[in-house]
Design a protein around this motif. Structure first.
Motif, PDB file in Angstrom:
ATOM      1  N   VAL A 120     -68.919  77.397 -69.849  1.00 39.13           N
ATOM      2  CA  VAL A 120     -69.833  77.678 -68.733  1.00 39.13           C
ATOM      3  C   VAL A 120     -69.141  78.545 -67.685  1.00 39.13           C
ATOM      4  CG1 VAL A 120     -71.076  76.645 -66.786  1.00 39.13           C
ATOM      5  CG2 VAL A 120     -71.241  75.619 -69.062  1.00 39.13           C
ATOM      6  N   ALA A 121     -67.884  78.191 -67.379  1.00 43.64           N
ATOM      7  CA  ALA A 121     -67.132  78.952 -66.372  1.00 43.64           C
ATOM      8  C   ALA A 121     -66.971  80.412 -66.785  1.00 43.64           C
ATOM      9  CB  ALA A 121     -65.766  78.309 -66.155  1.00 43.64           C
ATOM     10  N   LEU A 122     -66.619  80.627 -68.046  1.00 47.37           N
ATOM     11  CA  LEU A 122     -66.449  81.998 -68.533  1.00 47.37           C
ATOM     12  C   LEU A 122     -67.790  82.741 -68.555  1.00 47.37           C
ATOM     13  CD1 LEU A 122     -63.895  81.380 -71.396  1.00 47.37           C
ATOM     14  CD2 LEU A 122     -63.522  82.800 -69.374  1.00 47.37           C
ATOM     15  N   GLY A 123     -68.858  82.038 -68.891  1.00 50.65           N
ATOM     16  CA  GLY A 123     -70.174  82.663 -68.879  1.00 50.65           C
ATOM     17  C   GLY A 123     -70.585  83.099 -67.481  1.00 50.65           C
ATOM     18  N   LEU A 124     -70.328  82.221 -66.510  1.00 51.05           N
ATOM     19  CA  LEU A 124     -70.644  82.569 -65.120  1.00 51.05           C
ATOM     20  C   LEU A 124     -69.757  83.705 -64.621  1.00 51.05           C
ATOM     21  CD1 LEU A 124     -71.110  78.996 -63.597  1.00 51.05           C
ATOM     22  CD2 LEU A 124     -72.900  80.678 -64.075  1.00 51.05           C
ATOM     23  N   ALA A 125     -68.489  83.697 -65.008  1.00 49.95           N
ATOM     24  CA  ALA A 125     -67.552  84.750 -64.589  1.00 49.95           C
ATOM     25  C   ALA A 125     -67.939  86.100 -65.175  1.00 49.95           C
ATOM     26  CB  ALA A 125     -66.133  84.388 -65.001  1.00 49.95           C
ATOM     27  N   ALA A 126     -68.601  86.078 -66.328  1.00 50.95           N
ATOM     28  CA  ALA A 126     -69.020  87.336 -66.957  1.00 50.95           C
ATOM     29  C   ALA A 126     -70.070  88.062 -66.131  1.00 50.95           C
ATOM     30  CB  ALA A 126     -69.559  87.070 -68.363  1.00 50.95           C
ATOM     31  N   VAL A 127     -70.821  87.314 -65.304  1.00 47.70           N
ATOM     32  CA  VAL A 127     -71.891  87.934 -64.506  1.00 47.70           C
ATOM     33  C   VAL A 127     -71.317  88.926 -63.495  1.00 47.70           C
ATOM     34  CG1 VAL A 127     -73.783  87.523 -62.889  1.00 47.70           C
ATOM     35  CG2 VAL A 127     -73.478  86.010 -64.871  1.00 47.70           C
ATOM     36  N   PRO A 128     -70.386  88.511 -62.597  1.00 49.77           N
ATOM     37  CA  PRO A 128     -69.813  89.512 -61.686  1.00 49.77           C
ATOM     38  C   PRO A 128     -69.001  90.582 -62.407  1.00 49.77           C
ATOM     39  CG  PRO A 128     -68.649  87.423 -61.477  1.00 49.77           C
ATOM     40  CD  PRO A 128     -69.869  87.167 -62.298  1.00 49.77           C
ATOM     41  N   PHE A 129     -68.334  90.214 -63.511  1.00 50.09           N
ATOM     42  CA  PHE A 129     -67.535  91.188 -64.244  1.00 50.09           C
ATOM     43  C   PHE A 129     -68.418  92.320 -64.780  1.00 50.09           C
ATOM     44  CE2 PHE A 129     -65.543  92.851 -68.114  1.00 50.09           C
ATOM     45  CZ  PHE A 129     -64.288  93.172 -67.642  1.00 50.09           C
ATOM     46  N   LEU A 130     -69.488  91.967 -65.467  1.00 47.83           N
ATOM     47  CA  LEU A 130     -70.383  92.982 -66.029  1.00 47.83           C
ATOM     48  C   LEU A 130     -71.132  93.724 -64.929  1.00 47.83           C
ATOM     49  CD1 LEU A 130     -71.784  90.985 -69.081  1.00 47.83           C
ATOM     50  CD2 LEU A 130     -70.044  92.779 -69.102  1.00 47.83           C
ATOM     51  N   SER A 131     -71.472  93.022 -63.843  1.00 49.19           N
ATOM     52  CA  SER A 131     -72.155  93.673 -62.718  1.00 49.19           C
ATOM     53  C   SER A 131     -71.274  94.733 -62.074  1.00 49.19           C
ATOM     54  CB  SER A 131     -72.561  92.622 -61.677  1.00 49.19           C
ATOM     55  OG  SER A 131     -73.491  91.708 -62.200  1.00 49.19           O
ATOM     56  N   LEU A 132     -69.997  94.414 -61.896  1.00 47.65           N
ATOM     57  CA  LEU A 132     -69.065  95.375 -61.306  1.00 47.65           C
ATOM     58  C   LEU A 132     -68.855  96.578 -62.209  1.00 47.65           C
ATOM     59  CD1 LEU A 132     -66.483  92.837 -59.865  1.00 47.65           C
ATOM     60  CD2 LEU A 132     -67.892  94.398 -58.515  1.00 47.65           C
ATOM     61  N   ILE A 133     -68.779  96.336 -63.510  1.00 48.97           N
ATOM     62  CA  ILE A 133     -68.674  97.444 -64.464  1.00 48.97           C
ATOM     63  C   ILE A 133     -69.901  98.343 -64.364  1.00 48.97           C
ATOM     64  CG2 ILE A 133     -68.688  98.042 -66.923  1.00 48.97           C
ATOM     65  CD1 ILE A 133     -65.982  97.133 -66.102  1.00 48.97           C
ATOM     66  N   TYR A 134     -71.086  97.722 -64.338  1.00 50.48           N
ATOM     67  CA  TYR A 134     -72.325  98.492 -64.190  1.00 50.48           C
ATOM     68  C   TYR A 134     -72.304  99.294 -62.889  1.00 50.48           C
ATOM     69  CZ  TYR A 134     -77.137  99.499 -62.956  1.00 50.48           C
ATOM     70  OH  TYR A 134     -78.286 100.138 -62.549  1.00 50.48           O
ATOM     71  N   GLY A 135     -71.890  98.645 -61.810  1.00 52.36           N
ATOM     72  CA  GLY A 135     -71.878  99.316 -60.508  1.00 52.36           C
ATOM     73  C   GLY A 135     -70.993 100.540 -60.476  1.00 52.36           C
TER      74      GLY A 135
END
Length: 410
Positions: A120-135
């Motif tokens: 769950v922690a890694l799944g939640l951490a993937a949200v800001p990680f992928l968002s920052l990459i997109y940004g």
């Protein structure tokens, strides 16, 4: 200073420890764990090296942007991981305490970590990680045209239906994609407006940042009622260490001249009247006035020969000027156009329903339209980007206003 660095290292150590624990819970592969450690250490050392060699005489560079982007990519996801894992540890401690005092035998005081929590922690951490990459790859050039219809009971009759386009915070020193900037210029030109206004921050700090882009911005079409601009806080060279005051002053003069080179009339605490038919309105431009970033603007000087009953559009870079001075000013400024905040280039916006960014904790007016005392302020989200080389949720903006006669909509 040494104490601050010690605290920083302790925080980084805790974050890295928890992130490693999450990875370790999911895999027992020695090579995966070794690879994770090598990548993490390399990233931290690179970031530390780039920060230590930062030169305030040079200012922000392309490498600075990359470093800040990498810092956020490394830090934010791991902070999410740390929070989830820390909450698990609190629960483990509580369960261990209860078990101990109830007299149950156990090989370990603390229950073992659960694989599910780490997932769950890694799944939640993937949200800001992928968002920052997109940004950093898409978001920073995902230009949005936002259209606003504004109603004023005292709008001169001849200006019914008058349209104006606003851009703000160009920050040309951050650009790295000529095709995307040309696309934005074309998008501005497609709007059927009568007037173009630019509300400051043409560069990050130095005039020569704009030199590669002058030809592109000269592609902005001619407007029937002109193109006007003001200065922003970054245009004063205040964030660099200069060799001399003369060098700083020369840079400031060069920045002001950039506006002429891209065919904008720079308003320095002054106003100009534009006529349409038998009526006229005043365009007022002040130098930067910010509660935290320099108070150079002088609305009294800028609005000389403008009466309280005249219709006025004020360009003022920092929206704190409106909050502290303009909205109660006796000259009765009907519409103020600002920028500056960028919406922190990171937030959540669901138009008409929800809007959040860290910017709201610094500025009462931080993105979009606000009105108070029968007066409007609009805070443009910015054309370019600065520091973080991307945008997440708060996209670069081109605003088109249509002025109508009628009562102000609350």
């Amino acid at each position: 200073m040494a104490f601050r660095f010690l605290i920083l290292f302790i925080i980084i150590g805790i974050v890295e420890l928890y992130a490693f624990q999450a990875i370790k819970t999911l895999t027992k592969s020695k090579w995966v764990l070794i690879a994770y450690i090598i990548i993490s250490v390399a990233a931290i050392l690179f970031i530390a090296y780039e920060f230590m060699k930062f030169d305030r005489a040079v200012g922000q560079t392309k490498m600075t942007l990359i470093t800040l982007g990498l810092l956020l990519l490394v830090l934010l996801p791991k902070l999410v991981l740390t929070f989830v894992m820390l909450m698990e540890d609190v629960l483990r401690l509580m369960m261990g305490t209860v078990t101990h005092f109830m007299g149950h035998n156990s090989d370990s005081f603390l229950p073992a970590r659960r694989k599910f929590v780490s997932q769950v922690a890694l799944g939640l951490a993937a949200v800001p990680f992928l968002s920052l990459i997109y940004g950093m790859t898409v978001g920073k050039y995902n230009f949005k045209v936002i259209k606003q219809t504004l109603f004023f009971p005292d709008l001169p009759d001849a200006f019914e239906g008058f349209k104006l386009t606003q851009i703000s915070d160009i920050h040309s020193g951050s650009f790295d994609n000529p095709e995307k900037i040309q696309y934005a210029i074309d998008l501005i030109n497609e709007q059927e407006s009568d007037l173009l206004l630019f509300t400051g921050d043409i560069v990050n700090a130095k005039a020569d940042e704009m030199h590669p882009w002058i030809e592109t911005f000269n592609g902005l079409k001619q407007y029937e009622y002109g193109k006007y601009s003001i200065l922003g806080n970054h245009d004063y060279g205040a964030y660099l260490d200069w060799k001399s005051e003369a060098a700083k002053a020369a840079n400031f003069e060069a920045i002001k001249d950039l506006h002429r080179q891209i065919d904008f009339k720079l308003l320095l605490n002054e106003n100009i009247k534009i006529k349409r038919g038998d009526d006229e309105i005043a365009i007022i431009g002040v130098e930067n006035w910010g509660k935290h970033f320099g108070e150079y603007g002088d609305i009294d000087k800028a609005s000389e020969n403008v009466a309280p009953q005249d219709f006025k559009i004020l360009m003022s870079h920092d929206p704190s000027h409106w909050e502290y001075i303009v909205k109660r000013h006796p000259k009765n400024v009907q519409l103020t156009l600002s920028g500056h905040t960028h919406g922190m280039q990171f937030g959540i916006e669901i138009p008409g329903y929800f809007k959040w960014s860290l910017a709201q904790y610094m500025y009462k007016q931080w993105a979009g339209l606000y009105n108070e005392f029968g007066r409007y302020v609009y805070v443009n989200r910015g054309f370019g980007f600065h520091a973080y080389p991307g945008r997440v949720g708060i996209m670069p903006e081109i605003t088109v206003f249509e002025l109508k006669k009628g009562n102000i909509v609350a």
